[in-house]
Design a protein around this motif. Structure first.
Motif, PDB file in Angstrom:
ATOM      1  N   ALA A  89      36.754  32.024  39.956  1.00 42.25           N
ATOM      2  CA  ALA A  89      35.364  31.762  39.540  1.00 42.25           C
ATOM      3  C   ALA A  89      35.274  30.380  38.889  1.00 42.25           C
ATOM      4  CB  ALA A  89      34.908  32.841  38.560  1.00 42.25           C
ATOM      5  N   TYR A  90      36.242  30.063  38.040  1.00 43.41           N
ATOM      6  CA  TYR A  90      36.235  28.768  37.355  1.00 43.41           C
ATOM      7  C   TYR A  90      36.365  27.615  38.366  1.00 43.41           C
ATOM      8  CZ  TYR A  90      37.664  24.836  34.510  1.00 43.41           C
ATOM      9  OH  TYR A  90      37.741  23.591  33.951  1.00 43.41           O
ATOM     10  N   GLU A  91      37.248  27.808  39.334  1.00 43.70           N
ATOM     11  CA  GLU A  91      37.426  26.743  40.345  1.00 43.70           C
ATOM     12  C   GLU A  91      36.126  26.492  41.106  1.00 43.70           C
ATOM     13  OE1 GLU A  91      40.868  28.151  42.479  1.00 43.70           O
ATOM     14  OE2 GLU A  91      42.117  27.856  40.683  1.00 43.70           O
ATOM     15  N   ASN A  92      35.381  27.558  41.376  1.00 43.06           N
ATOM     16  CA  ASN A  92      34.086  27.385  42.056  1.00 43.06           C
ATOM     17  C   ASN A  92      33.071  26.659  41.177  1.00 43.06           C
ATOM     18  OD1 ASN A  92      34.548  28.350  44.626  1.00 43.06           O
ATOM     19  ND2 ASN A  92      34.334  30.483  43.967  1.00 43.06           N
ATOM     20  N   LEU A  93      33.117  26.941  39.872  1.00 41.11           N
ATOM     21  CA  LEU A  93      32.211  26.237  38.943  1.00 41.11           C
ATOM     22  C   LEU A  93      32.485  24.743  38.984  1.00 41.11           C
ATOM     23  CD1 LEU A  93      31.885  28.081  35.499  1.00 41.11           C
ATOM     24  CD2 LEU A  93      30.295  28.004  37.385  1.00 41.11           C
ATOM     25  N   PHE A 110      27.934  40.560  29.336  1.00 41.67           N
ATOM     26  CA  PHE A 110      28.266  39.698  28.194  1.00 41.67           C
ATOM     27  C   PHE A 110      29.753  39.775  27.851  1.00 41.67           C
ATOM     28  CE2 PHE A 110      23.682  40.015  26.367  1.00 41.67           C
ATOM     29  CZ  PHE A 110      23.229  39.262  27.440  1.00 41.67           C
ATOM     30  N   THR A 111      30.352  40.930  28.084  1.00 37.67           N
ATOM     31  CA  THR A 111      31.785  41.060  27.817  1.00 37.67           C
ATOM     32  C   THR A 111      32.554  40.108  28.738  1.00 37.67           C
ATOM     33  OG1 THR A 111      31.435  43.362  27.240  1.00 37.67           O
ATOM     34  CG2 THR A 111      33.707  42.729  27.692  1.00 37.67           C
ATOM     35  N   GLY A 112      32.174  40.097  30.025  1.00 38.65           N
ATOM     36  CA  GLY A 112      32.804  39.184  30.993  1.00 38.65           C
ATOM     37  C   GLY A 112      32.530  37.738  30.618  1.00 38.65           C
ATOM     38  N   ALA A 113      31.312  37.447  30.194  1.00 42.07           N
ATOM     39  CA  ALA A 113      30.906  36.070  29.859  1.00 42.07           C
ATOM     40  C   ALA A 113      31.742  35.542  28.701  1.00 42.07           C
ATOM     41  CB  ALA A 113      29.427  36.054  29.483  1.00 42.07           C
ATOM     42  N   ARG A 114      31.930  36.390  27.726  1.00 44.99           N
ATOM     43  CA  ARG A 114      32.640  35.964  26.513  1.00 44.99           C
ATOM     44  C   ARG A 114      34.092  35.600  26.833  1.00 44.99           C
ATOM     45  NH1 ARG A 114      34.509  39.442  22.148  1.00 44.99           N
ATOM     46  NH2 ARG A 114      35.133  37.980  20.537  1.00 44.99           N
ATOM     47  N   LEU A 115      34.706  36.441  27.603  1.00 44.85           N
ATOM     48  CA  LEU A 115      36.094  36.213  27.994  1.00 44.85           C
ATOM     49  C   LEU A 115      36.219  34.922  28.810  1.00 44.85           C
ATOM     50  CD1 LEU A 115      38.544  37.980  27.547  1.00 44.85           C
ATOM     51  CD2 LEU A 115      38.186  39.012  29.785  1.00 44.85           C
ATOM     52  N   PHE A 116      35.328  34.777  29.768  1.00 43.74           N
ATOM     53  CA  PHE A 116      35.335  33.625  30.668  1.00 43.74           C
ATOM     54  C   PHE A 116      35.153  32.331  29.886  1.00 43.74           C
ATOM     55  CE2 PHE A 116      33.084  31.276  34.271  1.00 43.74           C
ATOM     56  CZ  PHE A 116      34.243  31.101  35.010  1.00 43.74           C
ATOM     57  N   GLN A 118      35.766  31.830  26.722  1.00 48.03           N
ATOM     58  CA  GLN A 118      36.931  31.551  25.858  1.00 48.03           C
ATOM     59  C   GLN A 118      38.081  30.965  26.667  1.00 48.03           C
ATOM     60  OE1 GLN A 118      37.593  35.386  24.188  1.00 48.03           O
ATOM     61  NE2 GLN A 118      36.363  34.994  22.363  1.00 48.03           N
ATOM     62  N   GLU A 119      38.295  31.522  27.854  1.00 48.12           N
ATOM     63  CA  GLU A 119      39.438  31.074  28.662  1.00 48.12           C
ATOM     64  C   GLU A 119      39.253  29.655  29.198  1.00 48.12           C
ATOM     65  OE1 GLU A 119      41.013  35.314  30.505  1.00 48.12           O
ATOM     66  OE2 GLU A 119      39.625  34.114  31.646  1.00 48.12           O
ATOM     67  N   PHE A 120      38.015  29.325  29.590  1.00 51.30           N
ATOM     68  CA  PHE A 120      37.811  28.057  30.297  1.00 51.30           C
ATOM     69  C   PHE A 120      36.880  27.086  29.568  1.00 51.30           C
ATOM     70  CE2 PHE A 120      38.995  31.200  33.512  1.00 51.30           C
ATOM     71  CZ  PHE A 120      40.099  30.579  34.064  1.00 51.30           C
ATOM     72  N   ASN A 121      36.499  27.458  28.340  1.00 49.46           N
ATOM     73  CA  ASN A 121      35.680  26.569  27.527  1.00 49.46           C
ATOM     74  C   ASN A 121      34.355  26.184  28.222  1.00 49.46           C
ATOM     75  OD1 ASN A 121      35.123  25.093  25.266  1.00 49.46           O
ATOM     76  ND2 ASN A 121      36.163  23.234  25.999  1.00 49.46           N
ATOM     77  N   ILE A 122      33.688  27.203  28.720  1.00 48.52           N
ATOM     78  CA  ILE A 122      32.398  26.985  29.398  1.00 48.52           C
ATOM     79  C   ILE A 122      31.279  27.430  28.455  1.00 48.52           C
ATOM     80  CG2 ILE A 122      30.967  27.656  31.411  1.00 48.52           C
ATOM     81  CD1 ILE A 122      33.497  26.666  32.443  1.00 48.52           C
TER      82      ILE A 122
END
Ligand code: F6P
Length: 327
Positions: A89-93, A110-116, A118-122
């Motif tokens: 997902a990050y690579e596509n962004l 929101f749970t998915g959003a928060r994790l994402f 944090q991991e990729f600083n988006i």
């Protein structure tokens, strides 16, 4: 001051809710108004992983404010729960040059959003879109008011036949493990009781309430039940009632997914529009990882972690009001 946002991605995820289209329209137009490009991501996080992404112009969101559902489609995506899924997902962004995300959905979204984030600083801003109204930090979620109105319309109709046949109806409403829809629809439709997961109700208590009504003026009764393992749902309660009190002619009606559809009410369109504009304002102000809420008619920013973790309490006083009015 955060980074300058040039392009946002926008998606809807989880259970759809009436008013999501009004939110999509508001996010798109507010972004373009401020010189920010908008990329629509289809089918929630799944579309982020598979790269189903299309740039939106203002005309892509014409004539949708009155439509239920979501033109972006929605999904509950298991793959996004894995580190590999989020990496793709990050690579596509990056490929799409998206610098921030607006996600419209509920708890799971929101749970998915928060994790994402944090991991990729988006930078991510969430808009509360769920009929359940179970997100902490906002008086109402987008879709809740419409669902409530759909429920009372159905209950009014059931009341006609309940009264003609002198029956006791258990009507099951959505809300997963939250009693907002059940409690407030019970109040608005004049039901005898609401069975909600937040509060235990014994069959005997319920029978007492119902028999009081039957003894006095009423020849029928309506009980609204939240769908939940805790309440046992409408079927579970009806079964117990039939066994313990066979004197009642019991029927069950499960309203199901009609509660998620339909044209949004004015209220849902208004809050969705306000929240959509506020999401873009927040991103331009450098805010990230927050949910936009409305409390006492004012826009508020709630950390995603709080919106997910803190329980939004049902107003227990309403149970008392319901009891007083059902004598
Ligand atoms: O979260 C919204 C909601 O409509 C809940 O009220 C309900 O329990 C659930 O989604 C149903 O989900 P699905 O459409 O995936 O069966």
């Amino acid at each position: 001051m955060g980074q300058v946002i040039k392009c946002i991605g926008m998606l809807t995820s989880g259970g759809d809710a009436p008013g999501m289209n009004a939110a999509i329209r508001a996010v798109t137009r507010a972004a373009i108004f401020n010189g920010i490009r908008v990329k629509a991501i289809y089918r929630g996080y799944r579309g982020l992983i598979t790269g189903e992404i299309k740039e939106f112009q203002t005309e892509n969101v014409s004539n949708i404010i009155q439509q239920g559902g979501t033109i972006l489609k929605s999904a509950r995506c298991m793959e996004f729960k894995t580190p590999e899924g989020r990496q793709t997902a990050y690579e596509n962004l990056v490929k799409e040059e998206i610098d921030a995300l607006v996600v419209i959905g509920g708890d799971g979204t929101f749970t998915g959003a928060r994790l994402f984030s944090q991991e990729f600083n988006i930078p991510i801003v969430g808009l509360p879109g769920t009929i359940d109204n179970d997100l902490y930090g906002t008086d109402s979620t987008i879709g809740y008011d419409t669902a409530l109105n759909t429920i009372i319309d159905a209950v009014d109709k059931i009341r006609d036949t309940a009264s003609s046949h002198e029956r006791l109806f258990f009507i099951e409403v959505m809300g997963r493990d939250a009693g907002f829809l059940a409690l407030n629809s019970a109040l608005a439709s004049g039901a005898e009781a609401a069975i909600i997961p937040e509060r235990e109700t014994k069959v005997d208590q319920l029978e007492e309430l119902i028999s009081n009504g039957f003894r006095k003026s009423k020849n029928s009764s309506i009980v609204i039940v939240s769908e939940s393992n805790i309440t046992g749902g409408a079927n579970g309660l009806a079964e117990r009632m039939r066994n313990e009190h066979p004197e009642y002619d019991v029927r069950v009606s499960i309203l199901g997914h009609i509660q998620r559809g339909g044209s949004p009410t004015a209220y849902d369109r208004i809050i969705a529009s306000r929240m959509g504009v506020a999401a873009i304002d927040a991103l331009m102000d450098g805010l990230r990882n927050i949910m936009i809420g409305i409390v006492n008619n004012e826009i508020v920013h709630v950390p995603l972690s709080k919106a997910i973790k803190d329980d939004k309490p049902v107003n227990e006083n309403l149970i008392g009001v319901l009891q007083i009015l059902s004598i």
